[in-house]
Design an enzyme around this catalytic site. Sequence first.
Site, PDB file in Angstrom:
ATOM      1  N   TYR A  45       0.807  -1.222   0.000  1.00  0.00           N
ATOM      2  CA  TYR A  45       0.000   0.000   0.000  1.00  0.00           C
ATOM      3  C   TYR A  45       0.836   1.267   0.000  1.00  0.00           C
ATOM      4  O   TYR A  45       0.380   2.313   0.420  1.00  0.00           O
ATOM      5  CB  TYR A  45      -1.029  -0.007   1.132  1.00  0.00           C
ATOM      6  CG  TYR A  45      -0.462  -0.360   2.495  1.00  0.00           C
ATOM      7  CD1 TYR A  45      -0.419  -1.677   2.921  1.00  0.00           C
ATOM      8  CD2 TYR A  45       0.038   0.627   3.336  1.00  0.00           C
ATOM      9  CE1 TYR A  45       0.117  -2.001   4.147  1.00  0.00           C
ATOM     10  CE2 TYR A  45       0.567   0.305   4.568  1.00  0.00           C
ATOM     11  CZ  TYR A  45       0.596  -1.012   4.963  1.00  0.00           C
ATOM     12  OH  TYR A  45       1.130  -1.332   6.178  1.00  0.00           O
ATOM     13  N   SER A  46       2.076   1.130  -0.459  1.00  0.00           N
ATOM     14  CA  SER A  46       2.931   2.314  -0.549  1.00  0.00           C
ATOM     15  C   SER A  46       3.926   2.179  -1.693  1.00  0.00           C
ATOM     16  O   SER A  46       4.220   1.081  -2.154  1.00  0.00           O
ATOM     17  CB  SER A  46       3.692   2.516   0.757  1.00  0.00           C
ATOM     18  OG  SER A  46       4.628   1.470   0.943  1.00  0.00           O
ATOM     19  N   LYS A  63       8.152   8.071   0.924  1.00  0.00           N
ATOM     20  CA  LYS A  63       7.205   6.959   0.927  1.00  0.00           C
ATOM     21  C   LYS A  63       5.805   7.544   0.777  1.00  0.00           C
ATOM     22  O   LYS A  63       5.386   8.369   1.592  1.00  0.00           O
ATOM     23  CB  LYS A  63       7.343   6.187   2.246  1.00  0.00           C
ATOM     24  CG  LYS A  63       6.547   4.904   2.314  1.00  0.00           C
ATOM     25  CD  LYS A  63       6.979   4.104   3.537  1.00  0.00           C
ATOM     26  CE  LYS A  63       6.290   2.755   3.600  1.00  0.00           C
ATOM     27  NZ  LYS A  63       6.895   1.893   4.640  1.00  0.00           N
ATOM     28  N   ALA A 115      18.500   5.917   0.855  1.00  0.00           N
ATOM     29  CA  ALA A 115      19.542   4.886   0.943  1.00  0.00           C
ATOM     30  C   ALA A 115      19.769   4.397  -0.480  1.00  0.00           C
ATOM     31  O   ALA A 115      19.103   3.469  -0.941  1.00  0.00           O
ATOM     32  CB  ALA A 115      19.098   3.761   1.875  1.00  0.00           C
ATOM     33  N   ASP A 158      10.690  -7.242  12.531  1.00  0.00           N
ATOM     34  CA  ASP A 158      10.735  -7.799  11.167  1.00  0.00           C
ATOM     35  C   ASP A 158      12.105  -7.530  10.532  1.00  0.00           C
ATOM     36  O   ASP A 158      12.182  -7.138   9.367  1.00  0.00           O
ATOM     37  CB  ASP A 158       9.595  -7.205  10.324  1.00  0.00           C
ATOM     38  CG  ASP A 158       9.299  -8.046   9.076  1.00  0.00           C
ATOM     39  OD1 ASP A 158       9.726  -9.223   9.025  1.00  0.00           O
ATOM     40  OD2 ASP A 158       8.652  -7.517   8.153  1.00  0.00           O
ATOM     41  N   ASP A 176      11.562   0.154   7.610  1.00  0.00           N
ATOM     42  CA  ASP A 176      10.313  -0.600   7.753  1.00  0.00           C
ATOM     43  C   ASP A 176       9.931  -0.859   9.213  1.00  0.00           C
ATOM     44  O   ASP A 176       9.988  -1.991   9.692  1.00  0.00           O
ATOM     45  CB  ASP A 176      10.376  -1.910   6.959  1.00  0.00           C
ATOM     46  CG  ASP A 176       8.975  -2.423   6.642  1.00  0.00           C
ATOM     47  OD1 ASP A 176       7.992  -1.830   7.131  1.00  0.00           O
ATOM     48  OD2 ASP A 176       8.850  -3.428   5.918  1.00  0.00           O
TER      49      ASP A 176
HETATM   50  N1  ADE Z   1      13.335   1.722  -0.632  1.00  0.00           N
HETATM   51  C1  ADE Z   1      12.529   1.789   0.417  1.00  0.00           C
HETATM   52  N2  ADE Z   1      12.907   2.758   1.244  1.00  0.00           N
HETATM   53  C2  ADE Z   1      14.003   3.322   0.691  1.00  0.00           C
HETATM   54  C3  ADE Z   1      14.886   4.367   1.077  1.00  0.00           C
HETATM   55  N3  ADE Z   1      14.691   5.038   2.200  1.00  0.00           N
HETATM   56  N4  ADE Z   1      15.916   4.654   0.271  1.00  0.00           N
HETATM   57  C4  ADE Z   1      16.091   3.959  -0.842  1.00  0.00           C
HETATM   58  N5  ADE Z   1      15.314   2.972  -1.252  1.00  0.00           N
HETATM   59  C5  ADE Z   1      14.274   2.659  -0.496  1.00  0.00           C
END
Ligand code: ADE
Length: 321
Positions: A45-46, A63, A115, A158, A176
């Site tokens: 859902y994202s 996100k 990231a 998780d 997450d």
């Molecule tokens: N995928 C999910 N979260 C992310 C993030 N913070 N940076 C890069 N890829 C991602």
Amino acid sequence: EEWKDKGAAVGVKQEMDANGKPVLRAVKKGVKDFNFGRTLGEGSYSTVLAATDRQTLREYAIKVLDKRHIIKEKKVKYVNIEKDTLNRLTEHPGIVRLYYTFQDERSLYFVLDLASGGELLGFLKKMGTFDEECTRYYGAQILDAIDYMHQRGIIHRDLKPENVLLDDQMHVKITDFGTAKILRPQQPPNGDIASDDPLETGRDRAESFVGTAEYVSPELLTDKNACKASDLWAFGCIIYQLLSGRPPFKAGNEYQTFQKIVNLEYSFPDSFPEAARDLVERLLVLDPAKRLPIEHIKNHAFFDGVQWGKGLWKVKAPRLK
Ligand code: ADE
């Protein structure tokens, strides 16, 4: 109504008051303040998108969560847990930081650290296995991040190589927190009893969350109860996986995986390094009270030579091997 955003004003804008005197007004960031780019990941859902702050040109991962879908699927609670936990975990280099949240009619937006390396799992798949040095490097950063979240009263629940992201310097960023658990703020001596705020009642603990099958701790399967040590079980699974290329408990379906976990049915490949084997054996222990605590993990022979603390985040990443 369900998506309250309190105290999140950021940035300042100079305006004139009625007498022409300049005043500073807090301005909340919004969709218009970012240029959206490529898709970084998609969840149920994202969607996570790369984005650039139009003023500062800083890059973020945003996100985007679909409100209608979240309500329909009854995930409002998890979205709030993710926001609340990230808001408590802003002071550590090993955890994806939440900078801003905002919303429009359709979506919620979480502005996060980018990231750019993506998932640790991606690198592991490319390499097959990591050598001892690489495993020690990534393992130490993951452990340091776990130590910080546990000290702040948060259990991730998780942890797995998909939820360990890497930045442009190949430093770990854990992500997450949608299924994290927030412990009581005033912790009792053993520091490990679930919060009884409405997010975490005994009732929903008994029926709801089980993490990813391969990394689930035996206590979650038998007592339906996770504790800090449950994250250390997952950490043991991750160390095993980095060195051998596969998680220790893996079977054709979830039920068979769970059977292997509760029976501690796993074995080491012959090539598995000795110190790592000793560490994993002290983490994959059925009784969570008997699992090696974080301070002892840091002092274990497998992590010999690691400089714990801030220095951990200044060392250059080893070449993947
Ligand atoms: N995928 C999910 N979260 C992310 C993030 N913070 N940076 C890069 N890829 C991602």
